[in-house]
Design an enzyme around this catalytic site. Structure first.
Site, PDB file in Angstrom:
ATOM      1  N   ASP A  51       0.843  -1.202   0.000  1.00  0.00           N
ATOM      2  CA  ASP A  51       0.000   0.000   0.000  1.00  0.00           C
ATOM      3  C   ASP A  51       0.879   1.254   0.000  1.00  0.00           C
ATOM      4  O   ASP A  51       0.381   2.379  -0.042  1.00  0.00           O
ATOM      5  CB  ASP A  51      -1.025  -0.002   1.148  1.00  0.00           C
ATOM      6  CG  ASP A  51      -0.380  -0.093   2.519  1.00  0.00           C
ATOM      7  OD1 ASP A  51       0.857  -0.191   2.602  1.00  0.00           O
ATOM      8  OD2 ASP A  51      -1.134  -0.064   3.523  1.00  0.00           O
ATOM      9  N   SER A  52       2.218   1.049  -0.015  1.00  0.00           N
ATOM     10  CA  SER A  52       3.136   2.167  -0.251  1.00  0.00           C
ATOM     11  C   SER A  52       2.906   2.739  -1.650  1.00  0.00           C
ATOM     12  O   SER A  52       3.435   3.809  -1.984  1.00  0.00           O
ATOM     13  CB  SER A  52       4.596   1.716  -0.087  1.00  0.00           C
ATOM     14  OG  SER A  52       4.839   0.521  -0.813  1.00  0.00           O
ATOM     15  N   ASP A  90      -1.111  -6.060  -0.231  1.00  0.00           N
ATOM     16  CA  ASP A  90      -1.550  -5.426   1.022  1.00  0.00           C
ATOM     17  C   ASP A  90      -3.054  -5.209   1.033  1.00  0.00           C
ATOM     18  O   ASP A  90      -3.620  -4.696   0.056  1.00  0.00           O
ATOM     19  CB  ASP A  90      -0.886  -4.043   1.172  1.00  0.00           C
ATOM     20  CG  ASP A  90       0.385  -4.099   1.994  1.00  0.00           C
ATOM     21  OD1 ASP A  90       0.585  -5.077   2.739  1.00  0.00           O
ATOM     22  OD2 ASP A  90       1.193  -3.148   1.886  1.00  0.00           O
ATOM     23  N   LYS A 120      -1.444  -9.321   2.807  1.00  0.00           N
ATOM     24  CA  LYS A 120      -0.701  -8.892   4.004  1.00  0.00           C
ATOM     25  C   LYS A 120      -1.570  -7.932   4.806  1.00  0.00           C
ATOM     26  O   LYS A 120      -2.220  -7.048   4.235  1.00  0.00           O
ATOM     27  CB  LYS A 120       0.628  -8.212   3.614  1.00  0.00           C
ATOM     28  CG  LYS A 120       1.403  -7.688   4.828  1.00  0.00           C
ATOM     29  CD  LYS A 120       2.856  -7.407   4.511  1.00  0.00           C
ATOM     30  CE  LYS A 120       3.128  -6.105   3.806  1.00  0.00           C
ATOM     31  NZ  LYS A 120       2.697  -4.888   4.516  1.00  0.00           N
ATOM     32  N   GLU A 189       8.954  -4.271  10.649  1.00  0.00           N
ATOM     33  CA  GLU A 189       9.426  -2.998  10.102  1.00  0.00           C
ATOM     34  C   GLU A 189       9.984  -2.096  11.198  1.00  0.00           C
ATOM     35  O   GLU A 189       9.318  -1.866  12.225  1.00  0.00           O
ATOM     36  CB  GLU A 189       8.260  -2.288   9.374  1.00  0.00           C
ATOM     37  CG  GLU A 189       8.671  -0.946   8.771  1.00  0.00           C
ATOM     38  CD  GLU A 189       7.683  -0.389   7.759  1.00  0.00           C
ATOM     39  OE1 GLU A 189       6.718  -1.091   7.396  1.00  0.00           O
ATOM     40  OE2 GLU A 189       7.879   0.767   7.327  1.00  0.00           O
TER      41      GLU A 189
HETATM   42  O1  KIV Z   1       3.575  -1.138   1.691  1.00  0.00           O
HETATM   43  C1  KIV Z   1       4.756  -1.516   1.731  1.00  0.00           C
HETATM   44  O2  KIV Z   1       5.574  -1.212   0.863  1.00  0.00           O
HETATM   45  C2  KIV Z   1       5.166  -2.343   2.861  1.00  0.00           C
HETATM   46  C3  KIV Z   1       6.626  -2.634   3.019  1.00  0.00           C
HETATM   47  C4  KIV Z   1       7.336  -1.437   3.480  1.00  0.00           C
HETATM   48  C5  KIV Z   1       6.869  -3.809   3.894  1.00  0.00           C
HETATM   49  O3  KIV Z   1       4.362  -2.752   3.636  1.00  0.00           O
END
Ligand code: KIV
Length: 271
Positions: A51-52, A90, A120, A189
């Site tokens: 979700d980044s 995510d 996730k 994290e």
């Molecule tokens: O959303 C993401 O990129 C993440 C990673 C930083 C583990 O959850």
């Protein structure tokens, strides 16, 4: 050449075996077809549609605004590009917290509409009902503890988590609970390396770190960060493997200059 290239497809079972064999797991994020195609062909084990995407693709300050439909769009592009890696997606903020039925519906939409292989979720005990319900439908779940960006307004800061004993104890308890519930792997994290190493030793499932030191079973980074595409994000844990910002900047400047001076296109580049 990595030994695990001989495995056709990475599965959750294969990741478990890698931990048993002390073979480290490499994971990176991707959000679109072109980048995911290059990444998958490179031999990466896990592609995370994080979700980044909310930050690096859409320019939001946090991961909170991204929607389930947007995550499905990114994930389906990545899945179309992936032949070998396990694709983990995510569940975005607001689609699984506090309502396990909604959590299952969200996870099913991800699996059906994007073709991703696992989901996730961020959190421990407080989301255990959602984790259990998703797992009961046969959907593999990856956990995420430590700095959980969807809770940034609760933390108030992106600094290292679980430095104090109380938070560290809760993290260890949550990690064990998630393993007991049946998650196939866990992301830790931005926590002290010593604590992450301890968790990785205590758990049988693979523990993947980001800013959690080298004593875990694998590493994950955000692709755009490790490629050096942004100049303004430099946490201590980030290693830049390329300087794409400078390369792209030069290419764009050259293109603009060539267009303005009519050096592009030349005779061979026209019909
Ligand atoms: O959303 C993401 O990129 C993440 C990673 C930083 C583990 O959850």
């Amino acid at each position: 050449m990595s030994v695990h290239k001989e495995y056709k497809k990475i599965t959750t079972k294969r990741l478990f075996d890698m931990k048993q064999a002390s073979e480290k797991i490499a994971m990176l994020t991707a959000y679109d077809y072109t980048m995911a195609k290059i990444l998958d062909a490179s031999g990466i084990d896990i592609i995370l549609v994080g979700d980044s995407a909310s930050n690096v693709m859409a320019g939001h300050e946090t991961t909170l605004p991204i929607t389930l439909d947007q995550m499905i769009y990114h994930a389906s592009s990545v899945v179309r590009a992936s032949n070998r890696a396990l694709v983990v997606v995510d569940l975005p903020f607001g689609t699984y917290q506090g309502n396990s039925r909604k959590a299952l519906e969200s996870a099913i939409r991800i699996m059906k509409e994007s073709g991703g292989h696992a989901v996730k979720l961020e959190g421990g005990e407080e989301i255990s009902e959602s984790v259990s319900r998703i797992l009961s439908a046969g959907i593999p779940v990856m956990g995420h503890l430590g700095l959980t960006p969807q809770s940034i307004y609760k933390f108030g800061t992106y600094t290292v988590r679980a430095k104090e004993e109380k938070e560290a104890d809760k993290l260890i308890k949550d990690a064990k609970l998630l393993e007991k519930l049946g998650v196939f792997a866990l992301v830790l994290e931005k926590i002290p390396a010593k604590l992450a190493t301890l968790v990785a030793k205590e758990l049988k499932i693979p523990v993947i770190g980001i800013g959690a030191g080298s004593g875990v079973d694998g590493q994950v980074l955000v692709m755009h960060d490790m490629l050096g595409m942004s100049k303004d994000f430099s946490p201590r844990f980030l290693r830049r493997y390329a300087d794409l910002h400078t390369i792209m900047d030069k290419a764009f400047a050259q293109y603009i200059a060539d267009v303005k001076s009519v050096k592009f296109p030349d005779e061979k580049e026209q019909y």
